[in-house]
Structures are given as C-alpha cells and as structure tokens.
Design an enzyme around this catalytic site. Structure first.
Site, PDB file in Angstrom:
ATOM      1  N   GLY A  93     -16.029   3.602   3.412  1.00  0.00           N
ATOM      2  CA  GLY A  93     -15.948   2.199   2.957  1.00  0.00           C
ATOM      3  C   GLY A  93     -14.569   1.589   3.012  1.00  0.00           C
ATOM      4  O   GLY A  93     -14.231   0.771   2.175  1.00  0.00           O
ATOM      5  N   HIS A  99      -3.743   2.571  -5.297  1.00  0.00           N
ATOM      6  CA  HIS A  99      -3.310   1.171  -5.449  1.00  0.00           C
ATOM      7  C   HIS A  99      -3.347   0.686  -6.895  1.00  0.00           C
ATOM      8  O   HIS A  99      -3.430  -0.520  -7.127  1.00  0.00           O
ATOM      9  CB  HIS A  99      -4.162   0.256  -4.551  1.00  0.00           C
ATOM     10  CG  HIS A  99      -3.941   0.498  -3.080  1.00  0.00           C
ATOM     11  ND1 HIS A  99      -4.846   0.118  -2.107  1.00  0.00           N
ATOM     12  CD2 HIS A  99      -2.902   1.082  -2.409  1.00  0.00           C
ATOM     13  CE1 HIS A  99      -4.375   0.459  -0.907  1.00  0.00           C
ATOM     14  NE2 HIS A  99      -3.211   1.051  -1.072  1.00  0.00           N
ATOM     15  N   CYS A 134       4.952  -4.665 -17.276  1.00  0.00           N
ATOM     16  CA  CYS A 134       5.941  -5.695 -17.605  1.00  0.00           C
ATOM     17  C   CYS A 134       6.993  -5.786 -16.494  1.00  0.00           C
ATOM     18  O   CYS A 134       7.541  -4.777 -16.067  1.00  0.00           O
ATOM     19  CB  CYS A 134       6.609  -5.365 -18.932  1.00  0.00           C
ATOM     20  SG  CYS A 134       7.962  -6.484 -19.314  1.00  0.00           S
ATOM     21  N   SER A 140     -11.681  -0.340   5.712  1.00  0.00           N
ATOM     22  CA  SER A 140     -11.511  -0.938   7.043  1.00  0.00           C
ATOM     23  C   SER A 140     -10.446  -0.193   7.841  1.00  0.00           C
ATOM     24  O   SER A 140     -10.317  -0.406   9.041  1.00  0.00           O
ATOM     25  CB  SER A 140     -11.144  -2.418   6.913  1.00  0.00           C
ATOM     26  OG  SER A 140      -9.999  -2.552   6.105  1.00  0.00           O
TER      27      SER A 140
HETATM   28  C1  BJW Z   1     -19.094  -0.607   3.585  1.00  0.00           C
HETATM   29  C2  BJW Z   1     -20.085  -1.148   2.773  1.00  0.00           C
HETATM   30  C3  BJW Z   1     -21.072  -0.264   2.346  1.00  0.00           C
HETATM   31  C4  BJW Z   1     -18.734  -2.744   3.213  1.00  0.00           C
HETATM   32  N1  BJW Z   1     -21.037   1.015   2.720  1.00  0.00           N
HETATM   33  N2  BJW Z   1     -19.082   0.646   3.947  1.00  0.00           N
HETATM   34  C5  BJW Z   1       2.765   0.374   8.962  1.00  0.00           C
HETATM   35  C6  BJW Z   1       2.217  -0.390   9.981  1.00  0.00           C
HETATM   36  C7  BJW Z   1       1.806  -1.698   9.739  1.00  0.00           C
HETATM   37  C8  BJW Z   1       1.920  -2.260   8.476  1.00  0.00           C
HETATM   38  C9  BJW Z   1       2.465  -1.498   7.466  1.00  0.00           C
HETATM   39  C10 BJW Z   1       2.878  -0.211   7.721  1.00  0.00           C
HETATM   40  N3  BJW Z   1       3.344   0.307   6.550  1.00  0.00           N
HETATM   41  C11 BJW Z   1       3.235  -0.615   5.581  1.00  0.00           C
HETATM   42  C12 BJW Z   1       2.721  -1.732   6.108  1.00  0.00           C
HETATM   43  C13 BJW Z   1       2.481  -2.969   5.353  1.00  0.00           C
HETATM   44  C14 BJW Z   1       1.212  -2.939   4.550  1.00  0.00           C
HETATM   45  C15 BJW Z   1       0.030  -2.871   5.519  1.00  0.00           C
HETATM   46  O1  BJW Z   1      -0.623  -1.870   5.667  1.00  0.00           O
HETATM   47  N4  BJW Z   1      -0.288  -3.969   6.149  1.00  0.00           N
HETATM   48  C16 BJW Z   1      -1.401  -4.022   7.094  1.00  0.00           C
HETATM   49  C17 BJW Z   1      -2.454  -5.000   6.568  1.00  0.00           C
HETATM   50  C18 BJW Z   1      -0.898  -4.340   8.448  1.00  0.00           C
HETATM   51  N5  BJW Z   1       1.153  -1.857   3.580  1.00  0.00           N
HETATM   52  C19 BJW Z   1       1.800  -1.940   2.424  1.00  0.00           C
HETATM   53  O2  BJW Z   1       2.489  -2.909   2.171  1.00  0.00           O
HETATM   54  C20 BJW Z   1       1.678  -0.791   1.448  1.00  0.00           C
HETATM   55  N6  BJW Z   1       2.963  -0.412   1.027  1.00  0.00           N
HETATM   56  C21 BJW Z   1       3.802   0.283   1.783  1.00  0.00           C
HETATM   57  O3  BJW Z   1       3.482   0.798   2.828  1.00  0.00           O
HETATM   58  O4  BJW Z   1       5.045   0.378   1.261  1.00  0.00           O
HETATM   59  C22 BJW Z   1       6.132   0.846   2.032  1.00  0.00           C
HETATM   60  C23 BJW Z   1       7.316   0.846   1.091  1.00  0.00           C
HETATM   61  C24 BJW Z   1       8.020   2.023   0.923  1.00  0.00           C
HETATM   62  C25 BJW Z   1       9.111   2.033   0.060  1.00  0.00           C
HETATM   63  C26 BJW Z   1       9.463   0.882  -0.623  1.00  0.00           C
HETATM   64  C27 BJW Z   1       8.751  -0.289  -0.469  1.00  0.00           C
HETATM   65  C28 BJW Z   1       7.664  -0.288   0.407  1.00  0.00           C
HETATM   66  C29 BJW Z   1       0.940  -1.224   0.192  1.00  0.00           C
HETATM   67  C30 BJW Z   1      -0.461  -1.628   0.440  1.00  0.00           C
HETATM   68  C31 BJW Z   1      -1.090  -2.198  -0.838  1.00  0.00           C
HETATM   69  C32 BJW Z   1      -2.474  -2.769  -0.597  1.00  0.00           C
HETATM   70  N7  BJW Z   1      -2.906  -3.477  -1.770  1.00  0.00           N
HETATM   71  C33 BJW Z   1      -4.260  -4.013  -1.836  1.00  0.00           C
HETATM   72  C34 BJW Z   1      -4.434  -4.760  -3.179  1.00  0.00           C
HETATM   73  C35 BJW Z   1      -4.559  -3.767  -4.326  1.00  0.00           C
HETATM   74  C36 BJW Z   1      -4.761  -4.443  -5.650  1.00  0.00           C
HETATM   75  C37 BJW Z   1      -6.072  -5.175  -5.764  1.00  0.00           C
HETATM   76  O5  BJW Z   1      -7.160  -4.595  -5.609  1.00  0.00           O
HETATM   77  O6  BJW Z   1      -6.008  -6.363  -6.058  1.00  0.00           O
HETATM   78  O7  BJW Z   1      -5.201  -2.937  -1.738  1.00  0.00           O
HETATM   79  S1  BJW Z   1      -4.688  -5.052  -0.438  1.00  0.00           S
HETATM   80  C38 BJW Z   1      -6.339  -4.444  -0.275  1.00  0.00           C
HETATM   81  O8  BJW Z   1      -6.503  -3.680   0.960  1.00  0.00           O
HETATM   82  C39 BJW Z   1      -6.521  -3.440  -1.424  1.00  0.00           C
HETATM   83  C40 BJW Z   1      -7.359  -2.383  -0.772  1.00  0.00           C
HETATM   84  O9  BJW Z   1      -7.272  -1.183  -1.500  1.00  0.00           O
HETATM   85  C41 BJW Z   1      -6.775  -2.307   0.622  1.00  0.00           C
HETATM   86  C42 BJW Z   1      -7.660  -1.684   1.624  1.00  0.00           C
HETATM   87  O10 BJW Z   1      -8.831  -2.407   1.793  1.00  0.00           O
HETATM   88  P1  BJW Z   1     -10.202  -1.641   1.997  1.00  0.00           P
HETATM   89  O11 BJW Z   1     -10.516  -0.853   0.808  1.00  0.00           O
HETATM   90  O12 BJW Z   1     -10.173  -0.947   3.286  1.00  0.00           O
HETATM   91  O13 BJW Z   1     -11.230  -2.883   1.983  1.00  0.00           O
HETATM   92  P2  BJW Z   1     -11.661  -3.866   3.182  1.00  0.00           P
HETATM   93  O14 BJW Z   1     -12.247  -5.066   2.572  1.00  0.00           O
HETATM   94  O15 BJW Z   1     -10.557  -4.071   4.142  1.00  0.00           O
HETATM   95  O16 BJW Z   1     -12.789  -3.040   3.980  1.00  0.00           O
HETATM   96  C43 BJW Z   1     -14.022  -2.717   3.405  1.00  0.00           C
HETATM   97  C44 BJW Z   1     -14.761  -1.826   4.375  1.00  0.00           C
HETATM   98  O17 BJW Z   1     -15.962  -1.399   3.774  1.00  0.00           O
HETATM   99  C45 BJW Z   1     -15.161  -2.547   5.686  1.00  0.00           C
HETATM  100  O18 BJW Z   1     -14.806  -1.712   6.773  1.00  0.00           O
HETATM  101  C46 BJW Z   1     -16.680  -2.685   5.586  1.00  0.00           C
HETATM  102  O19 BJW Z   1     -17.341  -2.583   6.836  1.00  0.00           O
HETATM  103  C47 BJW Z   1     -17.023  -1.514   4.694  1.00  0.00           C
HETATM  104  N8  BJW Z   1     -18.239  -1.673   3.897  1.00  0.00           N
HETATM  105  N9  BJW Z   1     -19.820  -2.507   2.586  1.00  0.00           N
HETATM  106  C48 BJW Z   1     -20.030   1.410   3.559  1.00  0.00           C
HETATM  107  N10 BJW Z   1     -22.111  -0.714   1.555  1.00  0.00           N
HETATM  108 ZN    ZN Z   2       8.518  -5.570 -21.413  1.00  0.00          ZN
END
Ligand code: BJW
Ligand code: ZN
Length: 232
Positions: free
Chosen positions: A175, A108, A116, A177
């Site tokens: 870690g 990501h 840009c 979701s």
């Molecule tokens: C612990 C702990 C401890 C806490 N020890 N554990 C198919 C089906 C449905 C939807 C889609 C699909 N395909 C695409 C989509 C849409 C979308 C998507 O998935 N949506 C869903 C929400 C439904 N996906 C996208 O849009 C992706 N792109 C894509 O598929 O493109 C297709 C395409 C092709 C060609 C042209 C154009 C498009 C892109 C996804 C980008 C996600 N971006 C973010 C922001 C990044 C920048 C930033 O950081 O600001 O990424 S959103 C956010 O979520 C971030 C994270 O990396 C990501 C995942 O979150 P993560 O890491 O799982 O965190 P949390 O908070 O959710 O969970 C934390 C976990 O830790 C919890 O379970 C806790 O219990 C645990 N925990 N403490 C162990 N101490």
């Molecule tokens: Zn530029």
C-alpha cells in the site's frame, strides 16, 4: 513465505484506505482543493499554521473514528505466526497498534502527538488547546509530531529497521506508491541483502520492477489470503 522465519513489512497509506482514510496521491489526496503533499511541508506550516492545523485536525477526527481493517488484522496474525517480525509503517494513524501489532516502528511520526517548536517537548494531542493555535507551556507553537518533506526521518527508527531487514527472509511492501524517500529505497536495500520482496498494491508502482513478486489487489483481501495459506 512458508519457509520464512524472519519477516519484514513496510506499509503505506494504501493499507488504511479500506478503513476510510484517504491516501496522499491521486484524487484521494485532495482536501479543499489543496494537495496533501503540499500541506505536509515545514514551508506550508510556516506560511499558514492555521491551515495546516485545520487539515491535521480534520484527519485526526477521521482517523479517531476509523477502525483497523482486515489487512491490519492479517499483519497481527502474521506477527503471531512468525518467529521474528518487524513492521515499519509510513502511516501516522496508529491503526497497526490499534489492531494489535506489537513490533511496529513509525517512520513518519504519529498524528496523535504534538511537538513544541521552541523546546522540542512532545505531548499527546489531547493536551493541546486550540484557540485557534495550540501552544506549549513554554510559549512555543506546537506542531504535529510527524515528518514533513525535507525533514530528517528518526535516525534510530531507520537504523533499527535496516538492521532487521538486513537478515530478514522476506520483505512485504504494502500500500505504498514507492515515491517517497527513504522508504522507497527499502525494496532495493532488501534485494541487495538477498531478502525476497513481495509488493501488494492496487496498481503497479515504481518499485514493481525491483520486487520479486507484485500482487495486484486490495490489501484487505490479499493479506488475509496469504495468512490463511500460511496457517494450513
Ligand atoms: C492500495 C489500496 C488498497 C490504495 N490496497 N494498496 C531522494 C530522491 C528524491 C527525493 C528525495 C530523496 N531524498 C529525500 C527526498 C525528498 C523527499 C522525497 O522523497 N520526495 C519525493 C516525493 C520526490 N523525502 C523527504 O523529504 C524525507 N526526508 C528526507 O529524506 O530527509 C533527508 C534529510 C536528512 C538529514 C537532514 C534533513 C533531511 C521525508 C519524507 C516525509 C514524508 N512525509 C509524509 C507526511 C507525513 C505526515 C502525515 O501523514 O501528514 O508522509 S508525505 C506522505 O507520503 C506521507 C506518507 O507516509 C508518504 C508516502 O505515501 P504513501 O504511504 O506511499 O501513500 P500514497 O498516497 O503515495 O500511495 C498509496 C498507495 O496505496 C498507492 O500506490 C495506491 O495504489 C495504494 N493503495 N488503496 C493496496 N486498498
Ligand atoms: Zn515548549
């Protein structure tokens, strides 16, 4: 794991939680009453780039002051212990690299880079001048070089990760979701390739029914314990 030569790891925000970096979902994911996942979109940036940059600057500041925790260091040790190792992270915080992990792929992007909107050039965040919005020498608006919802993930990263996973012995999913695609597909892809899957999380997730083993507990405790057992 003792017999595993090729180890794949997928990490999410939970691995950095013990470094003081908020995760995305649940009460942790709220900033000034905005949900983190609503801010991580191109629509939010188009609507209000000042607000989205303010959130990223707040996070950059937090991350700059954060240090890798025992979970990050355990993965460095796991890399050193294994014959072949790949760490795919959804995190943009650089903490794996700070800890010393070598073979890291960022799915990501990285919060310390800008891109840009006009010419696509990528630069270090330190070179950006906020007054209040940062601009490229070409005049285009700069955005964080991260992947937002609806945007394509880096193709080369994804293909490299899948190529490695295909012949891995074990995949650790830590870690995350497991709700954001395509990262959420990793456990199923691993299973289809005959790779053993281990999840580490504080709670059960949608990927828990898919993996071979779910270990519930903080990554900063569980990962060092696994590495300790492997050393002996
Ligand atoms: C612990 C702990 C401890 C806490 N020890 N554990 C198919 C089906 C449905 C939807 C889609 C699909 N395909 C695409 C989509 C849409 C979308 C998507 O998935 N949506 C869903 C929400 C439904 N996906 C996208 O849009 C992706 N792109 C894509 O598929 O493109 C297709 C395409 C092709 C060609 C042209 C154009 C498009 C892109 C996804 C980008 C996600 N971006 C973010 C922001 C990044 C920048 C930033 O950081 O600001 O990424 S959103 C956010 O979520 C971030 C994270 O990396 C990501 C995942 O979150 P993560 O890491 O799982 O965190 P949390 O908070 O959710 O969970 C934390 C976990 O830790 C919890 O379970 C806790 O219990 C645990 N925990 N403490 C162990 N101490
Ligand atoms: Zn530029």
């Amino acid at each position: 794991m003792k017999d595993s030569k090729k180890i794949f790891v997928l990490t999410g925000a939970g691995i950095s939680a013990e470094s003081g970096i908020p995760t995305f979902r649940g009460k942790d994911g709220l900033w000034k009453n905005y949900s983190a996942t609503d801010l991580a979109t191109p629509e939010a940036f188009n609507r209000n780039p000042e607000l989205v940059w303010e959130w990223y600057r707040w996070r950059q500041d937090l991350i700059t002051r954060a240090k890798p925790n025992p979970a990050h260091f355990a993965l460095v040790e796991l890399e050193n212990l294994s014959e072949s190792f790949l760490l795919l992270t959804q995190n943009v915080d650089n903490l794996h690299q700070c800890a010393g992990s070598k073979n890291v792929l960022e799915l990501h992007g990285n919060i310390f880079r800008t891109r840009c909107l006009k010419c696509g050039s990528i630069d270090k965040i330190d070179n950006a001048v906020f007054k209040p919005l940062p601009h490229c020498p070409c005049g285009g608006l700069l955005r964080p070089d991260v992947v937002w919802f609806g945007e394509a993930i880096p193709y080369d990263v994804w293909t490299k990760a899948l190529k490695f996973l295909n012949s891995a012995d074990v995949a650790i999913i830590c870690g995350t979701s497991g709700v954001v695609w395509p990262a959420a597909a990793i456990p199923e892809i691993a299973k289809n390739c005959g790779v053993k899957t281990i999840e580490i999380n504080l709670e059960l997730t949608p990927i828990s029914p898919i993996v071979d083993i779910s270990i519930l507990g903080p990554a900063g405790k569980i990962l060092p314990e696994i590495v300790k057992l492997l050393r002996h």
